[in-house]
Design an enzyme around this catalytic site. Structure first.
Site, PDB file in Angstrom:
ATOM      1  CG  MET A   1      22.745   5.152 -64.925  1.00 13.53           C
ATOM      2  SD  MET A   1      21.841   3.755 -65.609  1.00 13.53           S
ATOM      3  CE  MET A   1      21.674   2.681 -64.215  1.00 13.53           C
ATOM      4  N   GLY A   2      22.097   8.951 -61.938  1.00 13.28           N
ATOM      5  CA  GLY A   2      21.268   9.783 -61.074  1.00 13.28           C
ATOM      6  C   GLY A   2      20.902   9.114 -59.776  1.00 13.28           C
TER       7      GLY A   2
ATOM      8  N   GLY B   1      28.348   8.474 -52.598  1.00 15.12           N
ATOM      9  CA  GLY B   1      29.328   7.902 -53.526  1.00 15.12           C
ATOM     10  C   GLY B   1      29.553   8.817 -54.721  1.00 15.12           C
ATOM     11  CG  HIS B   2      26.444   9.453 -57.579  1.00 10.70           C
ATOM     12  ND1 HIS B   2      25.249   9.010 -57.071  1.00 10.70           N
ATOM     13  CD2 HIS B   2      26.724   8.652 -58.634  1.00 10.70           C
ATOM     14  CE1 HIS B   2      24.813   7.995 -57.806  1.00 10.70           C
ATOM     15  NE2 HIS B   2      25.688   7.754 -58.747  1.00 10.70           N
TER      16      HIS B   2
ATOM     17  CD  GLN C   1      23.398   1.251 -67.977  1.00 11.07           C
ATOM     18  OE1 GLN C   1      24.015   2.090 -68.619  1.00 11.07           O
ATOM     19  NE2 GLN C   1      23.692   0.964 -66.712  1.00 11.07           N
TER      20      GLN C   1
ATOM     21  N   GLY D   1      33.335   5.218 -60.158  1.00 12.55           N
ATOM     22  CA  GLY D   1      33.553   4.476 -58.920  1.00 12.55           C
ATOM     23  C   GLY D   1      34.050   3.060 -59.188  1.00 12.55           C
TER      24      GLY D   1
ATOM     25  NE  ARG E   1      19.063  -1.053 -59.973  1.00 18.41           N
ATOM     26  CZ  ARG E   1      19.949  -1.090 -60.958  1.00 18.41           C
ATOM     27  NH1 ARG E   1      21.239  -1.120 -60.699  1.00 18.41           N
ATOM     28  NH2 ARG E   1      19.541  -1.089 -62.221  1.00 18.41           N
TER      29      ARG E   1
END
Ligand code: DC
Length: 495
Positions: A1-2, A7-8, A32, A128, A169
């Site tokens: 989701m950007g 991690g990405h 979602q 992930g 987040r």
């Protein structure tokens, strides 16, 4: 989701490792989010995302608009909630963890994934392990994954320095809130320490985590111990379970989990001879850093001993005595190969002789023999850390195994494999029809004996190996294992 982060980038690197071209999709999926959730304030940094994706090795980044994914976008309106037109989550998978807290969320995740996959048709999807419930729902409820039209490659959680899992987040947290959030992984580590000290009760482990977080002023949605595959509550930790947590820290709702292990993992592999079981088990054990326990070799060793001592193959006092005085020892060489000694003699090669092969089914049908060998096999299981291969691993010896597999193949295919195997060993194979008849006869004996007959475990996975390579079978079993035990809980490689 950007809102790309370390991690990405790790996901993109993992995708690069697979080969082929790497496409990154960045799409904040309205379907979602429920009304009142953070859809409108979700971090959006398209320029930074594109840069990071490219630096990590992506070939392209795709920022679809809502109408690209949802057509008229009517069914993605967060105010109206998601429609029921997409694939539905299995109800039992959304009864725990985030399910009750985010009604409609997993429906929305399934819907967007289905549409992204339809448009892109990728060979592999990289995701992930952080949002474990999401991963589990996708694996089990999205046809592209369970029908194996597309492989889902899970990647270990990447954490920030304080232990907090990387998440888009996190950027909303103030330094003080970040320190507070770091208490979540700390509380999970405390639960793991309690397990190490012998605690097994879910209520105690959950309360330990909840208590610590509440004492630090965090609002806890849940701290719940569940089975990693079924996501059903797990009242007691027996093997491997997942302790999931969701908390609110300032403006963010954060998820984390820890796999708790009462012992090392166990994989049970059963199935008739000639399905490639030994090769598959050996390779899988090496990949996952588990010990390869070949229990057929134990039955063969007893058969060898009975032949050697010219003992009739039947129950009775002589067998009793042979079993009482017998010393069966297993050891593993540098390359993980099992060495088997009986009464001090290394019989690793001798147990493969045709006369042993011909005798062993009758030996394996003797209840006294099974009892003694089952007891010895279970001793190995106490610590875990095994891939055990045999005929009754999942049904009788290790019913608590994390993964139970039943390998099959047609008798014709197994006859061909057996002939090739014999030729390789320097033995002259009989005609294929004879081999096939022998195999069918052996199957019949193994499947119809009264003691621990050969059959799949009720909760086992049947894997047919006709026409697929050994590598593909091992890949499949590794995938099945990773649906039950994360990389964090049991990293690949040697242990
Ligand atoms: O897999 P294998 O061919 O080495 O097995 C030898 C025999 O032992 C075969 O007849 C099945 C039997 N066996 C068994 O009954 N239970 C086990 N756990 C392993 C093997």
């Amino acid at each position: 989701m950007g809102g790309l982060h370390r991690g990405h980038r790790q996901l993109i690197r993992a995708a690069r490792g697979v080969g082929g071209r790497v496409l990154v999709s960045v799409f904040v999926n309205p379907a979602q989010f429920a009304a009142g959730e953070d859809f409108t304030t979700y971090p959006k940094h398209p320029d930074g995302d594109a840069q990071q994706a490219s630096a990590a090795g992506a070939d392209a980044v795709w920022f679809p608009a809502v109408e690209h994914i949802y057509g008229d976008a009517g069914d993605a309106n967060p105010e109206r909630g998601p429609t029921t037109s997409g694939p539905q989550p299995e109800p039992s998978l959304i009864q725990t963890l985030c399910g009750p807290w985010r009604p409609g969320h997993f429906e929305g995740v399934l819907m967007v994934m289905e549409r992204l996959l339809e448009r892109v048709q990728p060979a592999v999807v990289v995701m992930g392990e952080k949002d474990w419930q999401q991963l589990t729902v996708l694996r089990q409820c999205l046809p592209a994954f369970y029908e194996q039209r597309c492989r889902l490659l899970p990647v270990p959680v990447v954490r920030e320095e304080g232990g907090l899992p990387c998440s888009s987040r996190n950027c909303r947290l103030s330094p003080a809130q970040r320190r507070q959030a770091a208490l979540v992984p700390q509380a999970l580590r405390a639960a793991a320490a309690a397990v190490h000290a012998g605690e097994r009760r879910a209520t105690v482990l959950e309360q330990l985590v909840r208590g610590r977080l509440k004492a630090a002023g965090l609002e806890v949605d849940y701290a719940q111990l569940v089975h990693p595959l079924t996501l059903q509550p797990c009242p007691r930790l027996d093997g491997v379970a997942l302790l999931g947590v969701a908390v609110h820290v300032g403006p963010a709702r954060l998820l984390d989990h820890s796999f708790l292990l009462a012992r090392k993992p166990i994989i049970a592999i059963d199935g008739p001879a000639g399905t490639g079981k030994s090769t598959v088990t050996r390779l899988l054990a090496a990949r996952l850093g588990l010990l390869h326990l070949d229990t057929g070799a134990m039955y063969r060793a007893v058969a060898w001993l009975m032949l050697e001592s010219r003992q009739p193959i039947r129950s009775g006092g002589a067998l009793q005595q042979l079993l009482e005085t017998m010393e069966l020892r297993l050891a593993w060489g540098d390359h993980g190969q099992q060495v088997i000694r009986i009464n001090g003699v290394d019989v690793s090669d001798a147990i493969r002789l045709p006369r042993v092969t011909a005798t062993v089914p009758r030996v394996a049908a003797l209840p006294e023999v099974r009892q003694v060998l089952t007891r010895q096999q279970r001793m190995f299981g106490r610590q875990g850390g095994l891939v055990s291969e045999g005929r009754d691993m999942g049904t009788a010896v290790f019913p608590q195994a994390e993964l139970k597999v039943y390998l099959t193949a047609t008798a014709a295919e197994r006859a061909r494999r057996r002939a090739a195997d014999m030729t390789q060993r320097g033995q002259a194979p009989p005609p294929l029809a004879t081999l096939e008849a022998q195999i069918t006869e052996r199957d019949h004996l193994d499947c119809t004996r009264t003691e621990a007959p050969l059959r799949p475990a009720e909760d086992g996975v049947v894997v047919a190996t006709d026409g697929i390579s050994v590598e593909q079978v091992v890949d499949k079993l590794e995938d099945l294992f990773r649906q039950r035990v994360s990389h964090d809980a049991w990293p690949a490689g040697r242990h």
